[in-house]
Write an enzyme that holds these catalytic residues in place. Sequence first.
Site, PDB file in Angstrom:
ATOM      1  N   TYR A 153      42.582  42.979  49.321  1.00 30.74           N
ATOM      2  CA  TYR A 153      41.616  41.755  49.338  1.00 30.74           C
ATOM      3  C   TYR A 153      41.965  40.199  49.253  1.00 30.74           C
ATOM      4  O   TYR A 153      43.036  40.092  49.000  1.00 30.74           O
ATOM      5  CB  TYR A 153      41.716  42.541  47.400  1.00 30.74           C
ATOM      6  CG  TYR A 153      40.069  41.653  46.668  1.00 30.74           C
ATOM      7  CD1 TYR A 153      39.124  42.183  46.990  1.00 30.74           C
ATOM      8  CD2 TYR A 153      40.626  40.702  46.024  1.00 30.74           C
ATOM      9  CE1 TYR A 153      38.006  41.403  46.631  1.00 30.74           C
ATOM     10  CE2 TYR A 153      39.206  40.055  45.305  1.00 30.74           C
ATOM     11  CZ  TYR A 153      37.799  40.251  45.704  1.00 30.74           C
ATOM     12  OH  TYR A 153      37.125  39.757  45.124  1.00 30.74           O
ATOM     13  N   LYS A 166      44.665  31.877  42.101  1.00 31.66           N
ATOM     14  CA  LYS A 166      46.106  32.323  40.790  1.00 31.66           C
ATOM     15  C   LYS A 166      46.700  31.489  40.600  1.00 31.66           C
ATOM     16  O   LYS A 166      46.447  30.253  39.750  1.00 31.66           O
ATOM     17  CB  LYS A 166      46.282  33.372  41.168  1.00 31.66           C
ATOM     18  CG  LYS A 166      45.263  34.490  41.606  1.00 31.66           C
ATOM     19  CD  LYS A 166      45.605  36.375  41.317  1.00 31.66           C
ATOM     20  CE  LYS A 166      44.164  37.523  41.671  1.00 31.66           C
ATOM     21  NZ  LYS A 166      43.592  37.433  42.687  1.00 31.66           N
ATOM     22  N   ASP A 203      47.801  35.959  53.315  1.00 27.68           N
ATOM     23  CA  ASP A 203      46.424  35.735  51.633  1.00 27.68           C
ATOM     24  C   ASP A 203      47.951  35.493  50.717  1.00 27.68           C
ATOM     25  O   ASP A 203      48.287  36.934  50.074  1.00 27.68           O
ATOM     26  CB  ASP A 203      46.068  36.568  51.888  1.00 27.68           C
ATOM     27  CG  ASP A 203      45.481  36.443  50.397  1.00 27.68           C
ATOM     28  OD1 ASP A 203      45.562  35.752  49.162  1.00 27.68           O
ATOM     29  OD2 ASP A 203      43.864  37.591  49.947  1.00 27.68           O
TER      30      ASP A 203
HETATM   31  C1  PLP Z   1      42.417  37.666  43.471  1.00 26.29           C
HETATM   32  C2  PLP Z   1      42.333  37.202  45.132  1.00 26.29           C
HETATM   33  C3  PLP Z   1      41.615  36.772  45.792  1.00 26.29           C
HETATM   34  C4  PLP Z   1      40.575  36.540  45.176  1.00 26.29           C
HETATM   35  O1  PLP Z   1      40.682  35.243  44.912  1.00 26.29           O
HETATM   36  P1  PLP Z   1      39.719  35.037  43.572  1.00 26.29           P
HETATM   37  O2  PLP Z   1      40.030  33.384  42.920  1.00 26.29           O
HETATM   38  O3  PLP Z   1      39.104  35.856  42.332  1.00 26.29           O
HETATM   39  O4  PLP Z   1      38.429  34.702  44.059  1.00 26.29           O
HETATM   40  C5  PLP Z   1      41.976  36.603  47.193  1.00 26.29           C
HETATM   41  N1  PLP Z   1      43.636  37.588  47.715  1.00 26.29           N
HETATM   42  C6  PLP Z   1      44.031  37.875  46.827  1.00 26.29           C
HETATM   43  C7  PLP Z   1      45.421  38.590  47.721  1.00 26.29           C
HETATM   44  C8  PLP Z   1      43.729  38.288  45.437  1.00 26.29           C
HETATM   45  O5  PLP Z   1      44.836  39.131  44.952  1.00 26.29           O
END
Ligand code: PLP
Length: 427
Positions: free
Chosen positions: A145, A268, A240
């Site tokens: 994601y 985060k 990411d």
């Molecule tokens: C949570 C998440 C996102 C998206 O971040 P948001 O602040 O919710 O937009 C992108 N990449 C990873 C790996 C994530 O866990």
Amino acid sequence: MRSYKTSQALFERAQHHIPGGVNSPVRAFKSVGGHPLFIKRAKGAYLYDEDGNRYIDYINSWGPMILGHAHPPVVQAIQAKAADSTSFGAPTELEIEMAELIKKMVPNVDLIRMVNSGTEACMSAIRLARGFTGRNKIIKFEGCYHGHADAFLVKAGSGLATLDIQSVPGVQSYVAQDTITVPYNNLEEVQKVVRQYGKEIAAIIIEPVGGNMGCIPPAPGFLQGLRELCTQQGIIFILDEVITGFRLTRGGAQELYRIEADLVTYGKIIGGGMPVGAFGGKKEIMERIAPLGNVYQAGTLSGNPIAMIAGYTLLNELNNTPDLYTALNEKSKLLCEGLSEILKRKGIAHTINQVGSMLSVHFGAGVVRDFESAKACDGELFNRFFHHLLQRGVYLPPSAFESWFISNALSVDDIHQTLAAVEEFEA
Ligand SMILES: *Cc1c(COP(=O)(O)O)cnc(C)c1O
């Protein structure tokens, strides 16, 4: 039985005004069943709901609360900063300090741009990779994601996997066509795709540890193999680190696996619980962002002082606490070993994956190394496990497709209480 009457009433009320009663889908408890808890406050390792129930928290706001909730230095810093106004829309010294601190913790970042979410960070990194290379296609991995931007909503794990959404209406097919998905941990498949599309591929984006299909560690050599492939083919390698950044080590997965990305995205933890994201990396690529270059990217509230002071205060403490990551890893191990011992003794087939303070329990499966093997697990058993623990004051992510996160506020005693609750579970 614990009473959830107030949460139940609030969920009823919320559904009249907010789609599904929630502002982000996984919160709705749809796959585990029942209704979400409405949270009133949290402190350290504990959440308190509107009915006054206490829970040991294994979500920790999906990552940011790595030192526990309402961490006093962060709260005090926010309070003090707010008195000087909450936004200017103009540069501040604090933004420089934030960038300098991040660069100290992640040495291969030359330039970094702050945004407001992980979604924005990943979306912007992809735009930049496309702008820099002049190529259109990206490779992502099934079950990873990267936020909810159109290009990423293809086999995207997390909430989509939880709700079993296969394709998203509203994402135009020509956008999805440029996203090629490959099974996680399958280097050969990536090599095949690269042989086929070679010079059309702008970027490979990956979660260095899968965190949105449960916790899935990279197979030995997998990330290194991707790195080499990118270097050979002029593809931008994007890690990411929205989850793993500042969580696995100070320098994130790049430091843990000794691998250097071209671009890296954060979210985060970087905001200390405020809405923050960031993307950064090599100077020659980052210089293509406006106003230096013509790859446009902007944000009215980007670098917001309250968000920056929260993130800065948290990162600074992570950077200055010796043995923090060892302590987190030890707590995580203690929990995993306890879980494994109890489940084995009860004859419940399971797989536990753990990397530092990320972990997950998959039921009824063999090795879980990609999205397919994660999906093969016994979701119904997970749901019963989830509710069993919730009743006993242990708050797990409400989906087997989410990773659990350990905070350093979690005590050995909390872990023993958690295990005592697991001990009472009957499959
Ligand atoms: C949570 C998440 C996102 C998206 O971040 P948001 O602040 O919710 O937009 C992108 N990449 C990873 C790996 C994530 O866990």
